[in-house]
Structures are given as C-alpha cells and as structure tokens.
Design an enzyme around this catalytic site. Sequence first.
Site, PDB file in Angstrom:
ATOM      1  N   HIS A 227       3.515  -7.041   1.877  1.00 15.45           N
ATOM      2  CA  HIS A 227       2.451  -6.251   1.247  1.00 15.45           C
ATOM      3  C   HIS A 227       1.094  -6.392   1.925  1.00 15.45           C
ATOM      4  O   HIS A 227       0.158  -5.683   1.584  1.00 15.45           O
ATOM      5  CB  HIS A 227       2.305  -6.623  -0.230  1.00 15.45           C
ATOM      6  CG  HIS A 227       1.628  -7.954  -0.441  1.00 15.45           C
ATOM      7  ND1 HIS A 227       2.264  -9.145  -0.217  1.00 15.45           N
ATOM      8  CD2 HIS A 227       0.369  -8.259  -0.827  1.00 15.45           C
ATOM      9  CE1 HIS A 227       1.430 -10.135  -0.471  1.00 15.45           C
ATOM     10  NE2 HIS A 227       0.269  -9.643  -0.835  1.00 15.45           N
TER      11      HIS A 227
HETATM   12  C1  UD1 Z   1      -3.599  -8.068  -4.323  1.00 13.27           C
HETATM   13  C2  UD1 Z   1      -4.387  -9.274  -3.790  1.00 13.27           C
HETATM   14  C3  UD1 Z   1      -3.501 -10.082  -2.851  1.00 13.27           C
HETATM   15  C4  UD1 Z   1      -2.201 -10.462  -3.517  1.00 13.27           C
HETATM   16  C5  UD1 Z   1      -1.523  -9.187  -4.013  1.00 13.27           C
HETATM   17  C6  UD1 Z   1      -0.206  -9.438  -4.695  1.00 13.27           C
HETATM   18  C7  UD1 Z   1      -6.804  -8.935  -3.467  1.00 13.27           C
HETATM   19  C8  UD1 Z   1      -7.849  -8.833  -2.449  1.00 13.27           C
HETATM   20  N1  UD1 Z   1      -5.547  -8.872  -3.018  1.00 13.27           N
HETATM   21  O1  UD1 Z   1      -3.321  -7.210  -3.236  1.00 13.27           O
HETATM   22  O2  UD1 Z   1      -4.176 -11.260  -2.494  1.00 13.27           O
HETATM   23  O3  UD1 Z   1      -1.368 -11.123  -2.596  1.00 13.27           O
HETATM   24  O4  UD1 Z   1      -2.417  -8.550  -4.937  1.00 13.27           O
HETATM   25  O5  UD1 Z   1       0.330  -8.250  -5.114  1.00 13.27           O
HETATM   26  O6  UD1 Z   1      -7.109  -9.088  -4.629  1.00 13.27           O
HETATM   27  N2  UD1 Z   1      -1.000  -0.651  -7.268  1.00 13.27           N
HETATM   28  C9  UD1 Z   1      -0.115  -0.020  -8.093  1.00 13.27           C
HETATM   29  N3  UD1 Z   1       0.129  -0.615  -9.292  1.00 13.27           N
HETATM   30  C10 UD1 Z   1      -0.455  -1.771  -9.682  1.00 13.27           C
HETATM   31  C11 UD1 Z   1      -1.363  -2.386  -8.809  1.00 13.27           C
HETATM   32  C12 UD1 Z   1      -1.612  -1.812  -7.601  1.00 13.27           C
HETATM   33  O7  UD1 Z   1       0.429   1.014  -7.775  1.00 13.27           O
HETATM   34  O8  UD1 Z   1      -0.175  -2.252 -10.809  1.00 13.27           O
HETATM   35  C13 UD1 Z   1      -1.305  -0.043  -5.968  1.00 13.27           C
HETATM   36  C14 UD1 Z   1      -2.786   0.256  -5.841  1.00 13.27           C
HETATM   37  O9  UD1 Z   1      -3.061   1.523  -6.287  1.00 13.27           O
HETATM   38  C15 UD1 Z   1      -3.062   0.054  -4.375  1.00 13.27           C
HETATM   39  C16 UD1 Z   1      -2.010  -0.942  -3.942  1.00 13.27           C
HETATM   40  O10 UD1 Z   1      -1.031  -0.999  -4.959  1.00 13.27           O
HETATM   41  O11 UD1 Z   1      -2.901   1.235  -3.661  1.00 13.27           O
HETATM   42  C17 UD1 Z   1      -2.622  -2.289  -3.668  1.00 13.27           C
HETATM   43  O12 UD1 Z   1      -3.211  -2.849  -4.837  1.00 13.27           O
HETATM   44  P1  UD1 Z   1      -4.511  -3.767  -4.765  1.00 13.27           P
HETATM   45  O13 UD1 Z   1      -4.878  -4.189  -6.133  1.00 13.27           O
HETATM   46  O14 UD1 Z   1      -5.567  -3.068  -3.969  1.00 13.27           O
HETATM   47  O15 UD1 Z   1      -4.168  -5.041  -3.922  1.00 13.27           O
HETATM   48  P2  UD1 Z   1      -2.795  -5.729  -3.450  1.00 13.27           P
HETATM   49  O16 UD1 Z   1      -2.419  -5.201  -2.120  1.00 13.27           O
HETATM   50  O17 UD1 Z   1      -1.762  -5.686  -4.538  1.00 13.27           O
END
Ligand code: UD1
Length: 388
Positions: A227
């Site tokens: 991820h």
């Molecule tokens: C975040 C953390 C990372 C951790 C990871 C575990 C930060 C900087 N990063 O990264 O350290 O390892 O979580 O998962 O805080 N999304 C969904 N559904 C959700 C949540 C997110 O679809 O419930 C999508 C978002 O729209 C986004 C992507 O997933 O496009 C990434 O989500 P984001 O919260 O930006 O960070 P992670 O990459 O999950």
Amino acid sequence: MHKIISVVGARPNFMKIAPFIRAINIFNWRVEDESKIEHILVHTGQHYDPAMSDNFFRELEIPEADINLGIGSGTHAEQTGQTMMAFEKVLKAEKPGWVVVVGDVNATLACSVTAKKELIKVCHIEAGLRSGDMTMPEEINRLVTDRLSDLLLAPDMLSVQNLKAEGIPDSKIRFVGNIMIDTLDANRLKASHLDINEIITRNLIHDYPALCALSPEQESYALLTLHRPSNVDRKEILESIVQFILDEICSQRVLIWPLHPRTRKMLESFDLFNAIYRQENLILLEPISYFEMLKLNMNAKIMLTDSGGIQEECTVLGTPCLTLRWNTERPITLSEHGGVSVLVGNDIDRIREEYALAVNKRRMPMRPELWDGHTAERCLRAILEYEG
Ligand code: UD1
C-alpha cells in the site's frame, strides 16, 4: 482523577489502542471511584470503510469511539488541518490531562500538535522509530510527534537510542515493548481456529471461486500486502511487481493478496487490474480482518509486504518476510538483528534473489525484549507515574 483522550485514525492504530483501553478498564475495576481514569476515545475518521475500521473495533472489542471527527480521505494537508480544527474543539470542551497518540499516521501528528498548543500533555506509544527517509509521510509524523511529546514510550532499545541521539532527555523516555504484540498474543489462539478456505471465500474480490481452492497443504502459499505510495503510486513500479508475482510466484504456488483500497485504485487507474483479475493461483481479497490476516500469516510459506506492522508480526510468528522497501523504521525485525525480514526495495532482481532464498526457509519465531504481551500495562503505569 485522570482524564485521558486517546486517538485513533487509521487501520494500524486499532491494534495498538485495543490493549491500552483494556489496561485502563482493568485499572478502573481495581480502584475506588475517585481514582478511576476517565477515558475518551477519539476516532479521526481517516479510515472509514467497515473493512478498514469497524470490523477491527468489533473483533478487537474496542468500544465504539466516543467522538468521531469524520475527517475521511483527502490530501495530507487536508486530513491534518481538518483533524486539528476538529480536535481543538474536543480538547477545549473536554480539557483532558493527557492525549495519548499511537503510531505514525496523520492523526498522530495532527492530534499531538493540537494538544501541545492547548498545553495538554502528550504521550506517544511507539516512539523512537526512524526510517531516516524524509519522503515518507510517516517519518515526518514520527519526528514531529516525538519532538513534542512529554512521554515517549519506545518499543525496543534501538528506538530508545534514536531518541537519545536526538537529545530527548532520559526522563521523558520509557522502554515499554511493542503494544501490537499484546494484541497478537491475546488473539492468536482465536485466529488459529479460522479456516483458510472460508477466509478466502468470504473475502474474494472476484466471483470465480474455482480458481481459488487451496490445496490441502495450505502452508505452501505466499501472502502479499502492498500500500505504500513508493510501491503503488507509479505505474512502472507497480507493473513490474505485478509482472514478477504473476510470472515467478503464481507460476509455482498460490499467492493471496488482500488489496488495500489505495492499491486497488491505482491498479485500476493504471489499467493493471485486468491483468491480475481471475489469474490462476492469484487470490485477490478485499481488505481482511485482523484475525483473518493473523491466520493467513501463521500459515504462509512466505510474506511479501511493505507494512511495518506486518514485519513485526512476522518476527513473532517466524514467517520469512521480504519487506518491499529500501529502509525500515523497524530494524529490529531484520535478519541482522535476529529477525526474519529482509529489505528488498522494489528492485525486481533483488526481490527474485531474496525470494529464492526465503521461500525455502523454516519458520524462525523471535521475541525481542519486552515483546511479551504486557506492554499496555507498562504504558498506563508510565502515564500514571509521570512526574514532569
Ligand atoms: C495510512 C497511513 C499509513 C498506514 C496506512 C494503513 C498516513 C500518512 N498513512 O495510509 O501510515 O500504513 O494508513 O492502511 O496516515 N480509503 C478508502 N477507504 C478507507 C480509507 C481510505 O477507500 O476506509 C482510500 C482513500 O480514499 C485513499 C486511499 O485509500 O485514496 C489511501 O488512504 P489514506 O488515508 O490517504 O492513507 P493510507 O494509504 O491508507
């Protein structure tokens, strides 16, 4: 009476807060009313899908958050700024003695900065981890949070040394062990009773179960999680990893891949999703639960991951682990410190070489000092005994 607000935001926070809340509950059962801790759980809402959040609360018996800030997805500045604005209101209304933050996600940074400016003491659980890689948002979050925290609770002695090297006084640092391992120890028996084929059927992304029946010798599969922006945000990198797993892993054994929402989005936007959909020996899953991941990890022949938490779980379970990163904030999990993990970055030649070595290794479980299942009690004690 102590009043503590603890904060979670994203998936890796939930397994760290669960044992801390349990330690508070146990403390409260034992003491008179006037000494009880008043605890408020704040969820920033960064992760909001049931599979990324609610399922973990239910499985790990975390009480529903008292306050959900509903921040959701966005850029780093949006997530951080909106969390700070919402959390400031909570602090002004609740006036806690302590804010407890865990890990290194955006919630950790936003809430520690906000609390400090409200003159509230901050305790950081999992302090002192350093990758040295300033392109990682998590590294920035760790540095700022540790610089501001009043009490820094470190998972291992390498982290303690990092904090000392940065000039943090000894009086603020406590070596408490790894709180995630409290959760692992508390749940590994329950997880071990799950059935792997049921996990697969329950979480399958595609509707083609015939491709996915696992052979009786279930220990032969590989497990992949991916991820990090450094692996999934650039087409040429993600494509080369996908090509490797199709050509060189799935040609020999089953590979199970629970897809993080970010990774799925990127695969779709790079037109790579079709290449992995319904491929023989490649089992694509929705994000799975904590117990399910634990069970799959316990039985995997090899793990390929860019997750720090999974590196740690592999250390205790002994699963040979290729870490698809160039650095790690958790060097204690690496083979040079007695762990099971090897850094392979995203260079395919290196992944190939280390995969060939690791895939035939035996499980080698290891317990770094104080990864003993009792870290949460030490965290709570450190807060209650604080004399700053
Ligand atoms: C975040 C953390 C990372 C951790 C990871 C575990 C930060 C900087 N990063 O990264 O350290 O390892 O979580 O998962 O805080 N999304 C969904 N559904 C959700 C949540 C997110 O679809 O419930 C999508 C978002 O729209 C986004 C992507 O997933 O496009 C990434 O989500 P984001 O919260 O930006 O960070 P992670 O990459 O999950």
